[in-house]
Design a protein around this motif. Structure first.
Motif, short mmCIF file in Angstrom:
data_model
loop_
_atom_site.label_atom_id
_atom_site.label_comp_id
_atom_site.label_asym_id
_atom_site.label_seq_id
_atom_site.Cartn_x
_atom_site.Cartn_y
_atom_site.Cartn_z
N VAL A 122 9.95 -18.32 9.45
CA VAL A 122 10.48 -18.53 8.10
C VAL A 122 9.90 -17.43 7.22
CG1 VAL A 122 10.64 -20.08 6.13
CG2 VAL A 122 10.64 -21.02 8.45
N TRP A 123 10.82 -16.64 6.55
CA TRP A 123 10.36 -15.59 5.65
C TRP A 123 10.05 -16.17 4.27
CZ3 TRP A 123 9.00 -11.25 7.86
CH2 TRP A 123 9.60 -10.87 9.04
N CYS A 177 5.44 -14.39 5.81
CA CYS A 177 6.23 -15.25 6.68
C CYS A 177 5.34 -16.33 7.28
CB CYS A 177 6.92 -14.44 7.78
SG CYS A 177 5.76 -13.67 8.93
N HIS A 191 15.78 -13.08 12.80
CA HIS A 191 15.74 -14.54 12.88
C HIS A 191 15.20 -14.96 14.23
CE1 HIS A 191 18.03 -14.99 9.15
NE2 HIS A 191 18.89 -14.07 9.62
#
Length: 279
Positions: free
Chosen positions: A225-226, A245, A220
């Motif tokens: 953002v995955w 991502c 994280h």
């Protein structure tokens, strides 16, 4: 003796009856007859015979000469019609030229201040006095055009009639500028982002690919953002993980992602970037 004499007399008589003694005469007569017939039909002259009365070649020459003379003396109807049309056209053009000439003579006479008859009798050069008077008369319009040009230069296309209207317009413009500045200040700035597709390879076919995906998604960071992921065959029954991502360029870089994923060295052999696109 008498018998021999009788036999010889009979042989002579038979020989006389069987031999054509006058044959050359008849052949000469037949030849002369054939020559006369040929001479009459062909007009040819045979040696030893008088010249024919008529000669076909001379007759043909006479006929050709007569035909040429006839063609020279006669004129076809089409050429006659063309000549008449041209003559009428020339007469019409001549009449038009006469009318134009009379009009020119009248105009020249009016410019000289004389009658048309006098202008025809005395072909003198036109005087230049009337044109000078005309130019003198045309001088005032030039002054008027100068005044109009000065008025046009003094005219302000964007100017206002009142000072009050000008002040109101300035106030409205300033208000609009202030509103635009406020909107621009409150508008959020565009954040540069990129989409990245990573390819994670395991050590062997016994490595659990689900655990690799969990470990990758456990990373994280602010601006990370995955997205989607999938397993793709690699070789010899070994699969590799492709995961997407979205990152903010100012906060997350590719070096951070590679170092974070390769930190799981018990599961991950290597990490490659197969796609990198700006959003």
């Amino acid at each position: 003796m008498l018998l021999y004499t009788h036999r010889s007399g009979m042989a002579a008589l038979e020989l006389k009856n069987s031999v054509w003694l006058d044959r050359p005469k008849y052949e000469a007569a037949e030849t002369h007859y054939q020559e006369v017939i040929a001479k009459r039909h062909s007009g040819l002259r045979i040696e030893g015979s008088p010249a024919p009365v008529t000669n076909i070649s001379s007759e043909l020459e006479k006929a050709c000469h007569a035909i040429k003379q006839t063609l020279k003396t006669q004129t076809p109807a089409s050429s006659t019609a063309d000549v008449e049309g041209r003559v009428s056209k020339l007469e019409k053009e001549n009449a038009e030229l006469k009318v134009a000439l009379q009009a020119l003579e009248t105009r020249i006479a009016s410019l000289e201040g004389k009658k048309p008859e006098q202008a025809v009798k005395t072909p003198e050069a036109p005087k230049q006095a009337p044109p000078k008077q005309e130019t003198a008369k045309q001088a005032p319009p030039k002054q008027e055009t100068a005044k109009q040009a000065a008025d046009d230069e003094n005219f302000d296309l964007f100017g206002s009639e009142d000072e009050e209207e000008t002040a109101a317009a300035q106030e409205l413009r300033q208000k609009r500028l202030d509103d635009y500045a406020k909107k621009k200040a409150t508008k959020p700035a565009l954040v540069p982002k990129s989409t990245i597709i990573l390819e994670v390879k395991p050590w062997d076919d016994e490595t659990n690919m689900d655990e690799i995906e969990e470990k990758v998604r456990s990373i994280h960071a602010d601006g990370l953002v995955w997205g989607w992921s999938k397993k793709v065959p690699h070789c010899y029954g070994i699969f590799k993980l492709q995961i997407n991502c979205v990152v903010e360029d100012d906060k997350v870089g590719t070096d951070f992602l590679e170092e974070s994923i390769t930190a799981f060295d018990s599961h991950v052999q290597s990490v490659d970037i197969i796609a990198f696109n700006k959003i």
